[in-house]
Design a protein around this motif. Structure first.
Motif, short mmCIF file in Angstrom:
data_model
loop_
_atom_site.label_atom_id
_atom_site.label_comp_id
_atom_site.label_asym_id
_atom_site.label_seq_id
_atom_site.Cartn_x
_atom_site.Cartn_y
_atom_site.Cartn_z
N TRP A 1 -42.20 -18.04 -16.45
CA TRP A 1 -42.95 -17.78 -17.68
C TRP A 1 -43.27 -19.07 -18.42
O TRP A 1 -44.30 -19.17 -19.10
CB TRP A 1 -42.16 -16.85 -18.60
CG TRP A 1 -40.87 -17.46 -19.09
CD1 TRP A 1 -39.64 -17.35 -18.53
CD2 TRP A 1 -40.71 -18.29 -20.24
NE1 TRP A 1 -38.71 -18.05 -19.24
CE2 TRP A 1 -39.33 -18.64 -20.31
CE3 TRP A 1 -41.58 -18.78 -21.22
CZ2 TRP A 1 -38.81 -19.45 -21.31
CZ3 TRP A 1 -41.06 -19.60 -22.22
CH2 TRP A 1 -39.70 -19.92 -22.27
N TYR A 2 -42.37 -20.08 -18.29
CA TYR A 2 -42.57 -21.36 -18.97
C TYR A 2 -43.80 -22.10 -18.45
O TYR A 2 -44.28 -23.02 -19.09
CB TYR A 2 -41.32 -22.23 -18.78
CG TYR A 2 -40.85 -22.31 -17.35
CD1 TYR A 2 -41.41 -23.21 -16.44
CD2 TYR A 2 -39.85 -21.45 -16.90
CE1 TYR A 2 -40.99 -23.25 -15.13
CE2 TYR A 2 -39.43 -21.50 -15.57
CZ TYR A 2 -39.99 -22.40 -14.70
OH TYR A 2 -39.59 -22.43 -13.38
N LEU A 3 -44.31 -21.70 -17.29
CA LEU A 3 -45.54 -22.28 -16.74
C LEU A 3 -46.76 -21.46 -17.15
O LEU A 3 -47.77 -22.01 -17.62
CB LEU A 3 -45.44 -22.37 -15.22
CG LEU A 3 -46.66 -22.93 -14.48
CD1 LEU A 3 -46.91 -24.37 -14.90
CD2 LEU A 3 -46.45 -22.83 -12.97
N TYR A 4 -46.66 -20.14 -16.99
CA TYR A 4 -47.82 -19.28 -17.23
C TYR A 4 -48.12 -19.11 -18.72
O TYR A 4 -49.30 -18.99 -19.10
CB TYR A 4 -47.61 -17.91 -16.59
CG TYR A 4 -47.74 -17.94 -15.08
CD1 TYR A 4 -48.99 -17.96 -14.48
CD2 TYR A 4 -46.61 -17.97 -14.26
CE1 TYR A 4 -49.12 -17.99 -13.10
CE2 TYR A 4 -46.73 -18.00 -12.88
CZ TYR A 4 -47.98 -18.02 -12.31
OH TYR A 4 -48.11 -18.05 -10.95
N LEU A 5 -47.09 -19.07 -19.56
CA LEU A 5 -47.34 -18.84 -20.98
C LEU A 5 -48.13 -19.98 -21.63
O LEU A 5 -49.14 -19.73 -22.31
CB LEU A 5 -46.01 -18.60 -21.71
CG LEU A 5 -46.10 -17.96 -23.08
CD1 LEU A 5 -46.80 -16.61 -23.02
CD2 LEU A 5 -44.70 -17.80 -23.68
N PRO A 6 -47.74 -21.26 -21.43
CA PRO A 6 -48.59 -22.34 -21.96
C PRO A 6 -49.99 -22.36 -21.36
O PRO A 6 -50.97 -22.62 -22.07
CB PRO A 6 -47.81 -23.62 -21.59
CG PRO A 6 -46.41 -23.18 -21.39
CD PRO A 6 -46.50 -21.79 -20.82
N LEU A 7 -50.09 -22.08 -20.04
CA LEU A 7 -51.40 -22.05 -19.41
C LEU A 7 -52.26 -20.96 -20.01
O LEU A 7 -53.46 -21.16 -20.28
CB LEU A 7 -51.24 -21.84 -17.90
CG LEU A 7 -52.54 -21.74 -17.09
CD1 LEU A 7 -53.40 -22.99 -17.26
CD2 LEU A 7 -52.24 -21.48 -15.62
N ALA A 8 -51.68 -19.78 -20.25
CA ALA A 8 -52.43 -18.67 -20.84
C ALA A 8 -52.91 -19.05 -22.24
O ALA A 8 -54.05 -18.72 -22.62
CB ALA A 8 -51.56 -17.42 -20.89
N PHE A 9 -52.07 -19.74 -23.00
CA PHE A 9 -52.47 -20.14 -24.35
C PHE A 9 -53.64 -21.13 -24.31
O PHE A 9 -54.59 -21.03 -25.10
CB PHE A 9 -51.30 -20.76 -25.11
CG PHE A 9 -51.65 -21.18 -26.51
CD1 PHE A 9 -51.73 -20.24 -27.53
CD2 PHE A 9 -51.92 -22.50 -26.81
CE1 PHE A 9 -52.07 -20.62 -28.82
CE2 PHE A 9 -52.26 -22.90 -28.09
CZ PHE A 9 -52.33 -21.96 -29.10
N VAL A 10 -53.59 -22.09 -23.38
CA VAL A 10 -54.67 -23.07 -23.24
C VAL A 10 -55.97 -22.36 -22.85
O VAL A 10 -57.04 -22.66 -23.39
CB VAL A 10 -54.30 -24.15 -22.21
CG1 VAL A 10 -55.51 -25.03 -21.89
CG2 VAL A 10 -53.15 -25.00 -22.73
N ILE A 11 -55.89 -21.42 -21.90
CA ILE A 11 -57.08 -20.66 -21.49
C ILE A 11 -57.66 -19.92 -22.68
O ILE A 11 -58.88 -19.93 -22.92
CB ILE A 11 -56.72 -19.68 -20.35
CG1 ILE A 11 -56.36 -20.45 -19.08
CG2 ILE A 11 -57.88 -18.72 -20.08
CD1 ILE A 11 -55.77 -19.57 -18.00
N TRP A 12 -56.78 -19.27 -23.45
CA TRP A 12 -57.23 -18.53 -24.63
C TRP A 12 -57.87 -19.45 -25.65
O TRP A 12 -58.95 -19.15 -26.19
CB TRP A 12 -56.04 -17.80 -25.26
CG TRP A 12 -56.38 -17.17 -26.58
CD1 TRP A 12 -56.91 -15.95 -26.80
CD2 TRP A 12 -56.24 -17.80 -27.87
NE1 TRP A 12 -57.11 -15.75 -28.15
CE2 TRP A 12 -56.71 -16.86 -28.82
CE3 TRP A 12 -55.76 -19.03 -28.31
CZ2 TRP A 12 -56.70 -17.13 -30.18
CZ3 TRP A 12 -55.76 -19.30 -29.67
CH2 TRP A 12 -56.23 -18.35 -30.59
N ALA A 13 -57.23 -20.60 -25.93
CA ALA A 13 -57.76 -21.53 -26.95
C ALA A 13 -59.12 -22.08 -26.54
O ALA A 13 -60.03 -22.20 -27.38
CB ALA A 13 -56.77 -22.67 -27.16
#
Length: 448
Positions: free
Chosen positions: A225-237
């Motif tokens: 999750w520590y990989l996908y959660l930051p990536l998901a936030f960057v994609i969203w931003a």
């Protein structure tokens, strides 16, 4: 990669709203349980917002307009209302994306014949409210709100069912859930195409590159999750910065997840993540959005405007008549002109009662109200008031109709849940099993 089990043979055509398979029924039951709780929390949040906005309007507006977040090149110093609209609803649409993917690979949408009915019903349930709104507002100059009455709020609808429809057969519940999933997909497409402006292609390109990386890591079986959660936030931003509505990022990531099981898996990654995120969506994201979006100042004159001005009146009529007639009529047309057959145990009156629930358009309708009239706050508030009134009228009408059919529902559900040998599996799923027949003394009915 294991393939999905083939659909049951249908020599005479698929039976519409027939009995679900036991795994599908279990999934639907678990999903509805969470959404039902979410619907109750959503209703409570909306009531709190209305009381707060009318008792202390200055305090409510100051909270909604309060800015938080870093002032970065991605402009994330946003108001709490914007964080709710673009951020929290991205979680809601992420779960919707997973639901849609699962329906395509393992649910009611996995075959064209099965998908035809809910898809046609959803499309008609979107088109007719839009047409009604446009007709009512042909000369008003407010045609930009045509999409407001097109959405169905599944959490709110299931909250109503939790109170008045406890004996609704699982197949009808599954139809409502599948209908809402397709409805959500249409809604996000509408938002992306009609309510996005000033596209910044550099940000959109980077967001799409992030989605490709998300897909690649997931496809390679990378966990954490520590990989996908930051990536998901960057994609969203990046999606937010691009000018395309940020909720598109949520549904895109949901569609990427694998929702079929391979050998040895008890749950697919999509099912596992949905199990974790759905309570966050239903129990936190959507209720908080409602708290920050449903606060409309209501007075006698404001309520009168809802029924006398074209834009809010078009929303109410679109929700009550457009959604109900569109969903019911679309379903009837699909059943009439395809090989699908209505389950003989059910009546069209049952389906009409469920179609009325589709007129409860809350979460996405409130969002589109803000997007459609972002330059006219007064009109946006009247549109929100119309959404609340229209949803309340639909909920009341659906309650009356479902209560009238509840005795019939109870008989169907009792038959569906009967377990005479107490082995934990309903008898309807074992009637063709010789071992079960021998153990219980049951004799199958002779073929007609």
């Amino acid at each position: 990669m294991a393939s999905q089990p083939p659909p049951e043979p249908t020599p005479r055509g698929r039976q519409f709203l027939g009995r679900l398979s036991l795994p599908e029924r279990t999934y639907i039951t678990d999903a509805l349980r969470t959404e039902t709780v979410g619907g109750i929390l959503l209703l409570l949040s909306a009531v709190i917002a209305l009381i707060w906005a009318n008792v202390w309007p200055a305090g409510y507006e100051s909270v909604v307009d309060h800015t938080v977040g870093p002032s970065t090149p991605l402009h994330l110093d946003l108001s709490l209302g914007t964080w709710a609209n673009d951020g929290l609803l991205a979680i809601f649409f992420f779960v919707a994306g997973i639901e849609l993917k699962r329906e395509f690979v393992a649910g009611e949408l996995r075959t064209p014949s099965a998908a035809a009915l809910p898809v046609v019903a959803a499309v008609c349930g979107v088109a007719l409210p839009a047409v009604i709104y446009a007709a009512v507002n042909a000369t008003s100059g407010h045609l930009g709100g045509w999409a407001i009455p097109t959405a169905t709020d599944i959490a709110f609808a299931l909250g109503v069912l939790a109170v008045v429809g406890s004996h609704l057969p699982s197949a009808l519940r599954a139809f409502l859930l599948t209908l809402a999933v397709v409805d959500d997909l249409i809604a996000i497409l509408i938002i992306a195409v009609f309510y996005s402006s000033g596209i910044r292609f550099w940000a959109l390109g980077l967001s799409l590159a992030g989605l490709v990386l998300f897909w690649f890591l997931h496809r390679r079986g990378v966990h954490g999750w520590y990989l996908y959660l930051p990536l998901a936030f960057v994609i969203w931003a990046l999606m937010h910065e691009s000018g395309v509505h940020a909720t598109v990022a949520g549904v895109a990531m949901g569609l990427i997840l694998r929702c079929h099981r391979v050998d040895g898996e008890k749950q697919s990654p999509g099912e596992h993540i949905e199990h974790l995120v759905r309570p966050v969506s239903a129990g936190f994201a959507v209720p908080v959005f409602a708290l920050l979006a449903a606060g409309v100042t209501i007075s006698g004159s404001a309520l009168a405007q809802v029924f006398t001005q074209a834009a809010p009146l078009g929303i109410i009529v679109g929700l009550l008549a457009g959604k109900t007639i569109g969903v019911f009529g679309g379903t009837w047309l699909a059943a009439r002109f395809t090989r699908a057959e209505l389950n003989p145990q059910l009546k069209w009156a049952d389906l009409f009662a469920v179609a009325t629930l589709a007129g409860i358009g809350f979460t996405v309708s409130l969002l589109i109200s803000e997007l459609a009239f972002e330059d006219d706050e007064a009109l946006a508030n009247r549109a929100k008031a119309a959404v609340l009134v229209g949803s309340l009228v639909c909920a009341t009408a659906a309650t009356v109709l479902i209560k009238l059919r509840n005795r019939h529902y109870r008989e169907l559900v009792d038959e569906e849940n009967a377990d005479t040998d107490d082995d934990g599996v309903p008898d309807v799923y074992q009637q063709d099993d010789p071992a079960w027949q021998a153990r219980t003394g049951h004799r199958p009915d002779p073929p007609e």
